[in-house]
Design a protein around this motif. Structure first.
Motif, PDB file in Angstrom:
ATOM      1  N   GLU A  77      15.496  10.095 -12.907  1.00 38.25           N
ATOM      2  CA  GLU A  77      16.822  10.678 -12.675  1.00 38.25           C
ATOM      3  C   GLU A  77      16.731  12.187 -12.493  1.00 38.25           C
ATOM      4  OE1 GLU A  77      20.696  10.326 -11.662  1.00 38.25           O
ATOM      5  OE2 GLU A  77      19.228   8.741 -11.975  1.00 38.25           O
ATOM      6  N   VAL A  78      15.907  12.856 -13.287  1.00 34.47           N
ATOM      7  CA  VAL A  78      15.713  14.301 -13.123  1.00 34.47           C
ATOM      8  C   VAL A  78      15.158  14.583 -11.733  1.00 34.47           C
ATOM      9  CG1 VAL A  78      14.348  16.280 -13.890  1.00 34.47           C
ATOM     10  CG2 VAL A  78      15.527  14.855 -15.574  1.00 34.47           C
ATOM     11  N   ALA A  79      14.165  13.824 -11.313  1.00 29.80           N
ATOM     12  CA  ALA A  79      13.589  14.021  -9.983  1.00 29.80           C
ATOM     13  C   ALA A  79      14.636  13.806  -8.894  1.00 29.80           C
ATOM     14  CB  ALA A  79      12.407  13.079  -9.775  1.00 29.80           C
ATOM     15  N   ARG A  80      15.467  12.767  -9.037  1.00 32.06           N
ATOM     16  CA  ARG A  80      16.513  12.493  -8.047  1.00 32.06           C
ATOM     17  C   ARG A  80      17.520  13.640  -7.987  1.00 32.06           C
ATOM     18  NH1 ARG A  80      21.667  10.701  -7.471  1.00 32.06           N
ATOM     19  NH2 ARG A  80      22.032  10.590  -9.718  1.00 32.06           N
ATOM     20  N   LEU A  81      17.951  14.136  -9.136  1.00 33.15           N
ATOM     21  CA  LEU A  81      18.945  15.216  -9.164  1.00 33.15           C
ATOM     22  C   LEU A  81      18.374  16.524  -8.630  1.00 33.15           C
ATOM     23  CD1 LEU A  81      20.577  14.261 -12.552  1.00 33.15           C
ATOM     24  CD2 LEU A  81      21.732  14.270 -10.319  1.00 33.15           C
ATOM     25  N   VAL A  82      17.128  16.813  -8.939  1.00 30.72           N
ATOM     26  CA  VAL A  82      16.486  18.015  -8.408  1.00 30.72           C
ATOM     27  C   VAL A  82      16.359  17.906  -6.886  1.00 30.72           C
ATOM     28  CG1 VAL A  82      14.331  19.335  -8.364  1.00 30.72           C
ATOM     29  CG2 VAL A  82      15.350  18.679 -10.563  1.00 30.72           C
ATOM     30  N   ALA A  83      15.981  16.750  -6.393  1.00 31.29           N
ATOM     31  CA  ALA A  83      15.904  16.545  -4.938  1.00 31.29           C
ATOM     32  C   ALA A  83      17.286  16.671  -4.293  1.00 31.29           C
ATOM     33  CB  ALA A  83      15.303  15.171  -4.634  1.00 31.29           C
ATOM     34  N   HIS A  84      18.334  16.371  -5.066  1.00 32.86           N
ATOM     35  CA  HIS A  84      19.718  16.457  -4.579  1.00 32.86           C
ATOM     36  C   HIS A  84      20.245  17.896  -4.614  1.00 32.86           C
ATOM     37  CE1 HIS A  84      23.735  15.088  -3.664  1.00 32.86           C
ATOM     38  NE2 HIS A  84      24.207  15.475  -4.830  1.00 32.86           N
ATOM     39  N   GLY A  85      19.525  18.822  -5.265  1.00 34.74           N
ATOM     40  CA  GLY A  85      19.939  20.224  -5.281  1.00 34.74           C
ATOM     41  C   GLY A  85      20.159  20.823  -6.655  1.00 34.74           C
ATOM     42  N   ALA A  86      19.974  20.025  -7.712  1.00 33.75           N
ATOM     43  CA  ALA A  86      20.045  20.593  -9.069  1.00 33.75           C
ATOM     44  C   ALA A  86      18.770  21.402  -9.301  1.00 33.75           C
ATOM     45  CB  ALA A  86      20.155  19.477 -10.107  1.00 33.75           C
ATOM     46  N   ARG A  87      18.818  22.264 -10.307  1.00 26.06           N
ATOM     47  CA  ARG A  87      17.609  23.009 -10.655  1.00 26.06           C
ATOM     48  C   ARG A  87      17.444  23.013 -12.164  1.00 26.06           C
ATOM     49  NH1 ARG A  87      19.374  28.012 -12.345  1.00 26.06           N
ATOM     50  NH2 ARG A  87      21.430  28.576 -11.593  1.00 26.06           N
ATOM     51  N   ARG A  88      16.206  23.051 -12.599  1.00 26.54           N
ATOM     52  CA  ARG A  88      15.919  23.130 -14.039  1.00 26.54           C
ATOM     53  C   ARG A  88      16.299  24.521 -14.542  1.00 26.54           C
ATOM     54  NH1 ARG A  88      12.081  19.572 -16.489  1.00 26.54           N
ATOM     55  NH2 ARG A  88      11.534  17.869 -15.088  1.00 26.54           N
ATOM     56  N   VAL A  89      16.869  24.571 -15.737  1.00 26.18           N
ATOM     57  CA  VAL A  89      17.213  25.857 -16.338  1.00 26.18           C
ATOM     58  C   VAL A  89      16.784  25.878 -17.797  1.00 26.18           C
ATOM     59  CG1 VAL A  89      19.130  26.389 -14.784  1.00 26.18           C
ATOM     60  CG2 VAL A  89      19.584  25.121 -16.860  1.00 26.18           C
ATOM     61  N   ASP A  90      16.498  27.071 -18.269  1.00 27.06           N
ATOM     62  CA  ASP A  90      16.148  27.278 -19.669  1.00 27.06           C
ATOM     63  C   ASP A  90      17.293  28.042 -20.310  1.00 27.06           C
ATOM     64  OD1 ASP A  90      15.168  27.936 -22.143  1.00 27.06           O
ATOM     65  OD2 ASP A  90      13.298  28.806 -21.396  1.00 27.06           O
ATOM     66  N   ILE A  91      17.981  27.381 -21.228  1.00 29.46           N
ATOM     67  CA  ILE A  91      19.083  28.029 -21.947  1.00 29.46           C
ATOM     68  C   ILE A  91      18.709  28.232 -23.417  1.00 29.46           C
ATOM     69  CG2 ILE A  91      20.893  27.235 -20.387  1.00 29.46           C
ATOM     70  CD1 ILE A  91      21.509  25.027 -22.484  1.00 29.46           C
ATOM     71  N   GLY A  92      17.401  28.206 -23.664  1.00 27.38           N
ATOM     72  CA  GLY A  92      16.910  28.368 -25.028  1.00 27.38           C
ATOM     73  C   GLY A  92      16.784  27.056 -25.772  1.00 27.38           C
ATOM     74  N   GLN A  93      16.721  25.949 -25.046  1.00 29.49           N
ATOM     75  CA  GLN A  93      16.681  24.643 -25.688  1.00 29.49           C
ATOM     76  C   GLN A  93      15.349  24.336 -26.362  1.00 29.49           C
ATOM     77  OE1 GLN A  93      17.000  25.126 -22.379  1.00 29.49           O
ATOM     78  NE2 GLN A  93      15.827  23.635 -21.217  1.00 29.49           N
ATOM     79  N   GLY A  94      14.290  25.050 -25.981  1.00 32.93           N
ATOM     80  CA  GLY A  94      12.987  24.793 -26.592  1.00 32.93           C
ATOM     81  C   GLY A  94      12.454  23.421 -26.225  1.00 32.93           C
TER      82      GLY A  94
END
Length: 114
Positions: A77-94
């Motif tokens: 699902e992460v791969a599908r959403l990234v391919a769809h235009g989402a991007r990974r972000v770091d909000i301090g989640q560790g």
């Protein structure tokens, strides 16, 4: 007295574009569209929905409200959403069992693990 959850409002500089992005990402249907508002739902008569409303102001900080999704297969699902235009972000989640992504306007959401 009873309350029914109708929708979540998402402020957007381009509600039609962002709303369509989410409709495609979730497989939801469009129930209303204008230049300033774009509403989607899981099905036409099923709530809650997401209502994208024009706000001509840039996002300034981490969102105070975000959506969590629990897929059958997190990595796929992460791969599908990234391919769809989402991007990974770091909000301090560790090091957590969820992945934080952002939509095209920078709104964070999480894809949970099992």
């Amino acid at each position: 007295m009873a309350l029914e959850w109708e929708q979540v409002i998402v402020h957007s500089s381009d509600p039609v574009s962002l709303g369509q992005w989410w409709a495609d990402a979730l497989g939801w249907v469009v129930v209303h569209s204008s230049a300033d508002e774009f509403e989607i739902r899981p099905e036409p008569d099923r709530t809650p929905g997401l209502d994208f409303v024009r706000l001509d102001e840039e996002k300034k900080a981490k969102s105070r409200l975000h959506l969590d999704f629990r897929p059958d297969d997190q990595a796929a699902e992460v791969a599908r959403l990234v391919a769809h235009g989402a991007r990974r972000v770091d909000i301090g989640q560790g090091d957590r069992p969820w992945v934080v992504l952002a939509d095209p306007e920078g709104n964070e959401f999480c894809v949970l693990g099992q």
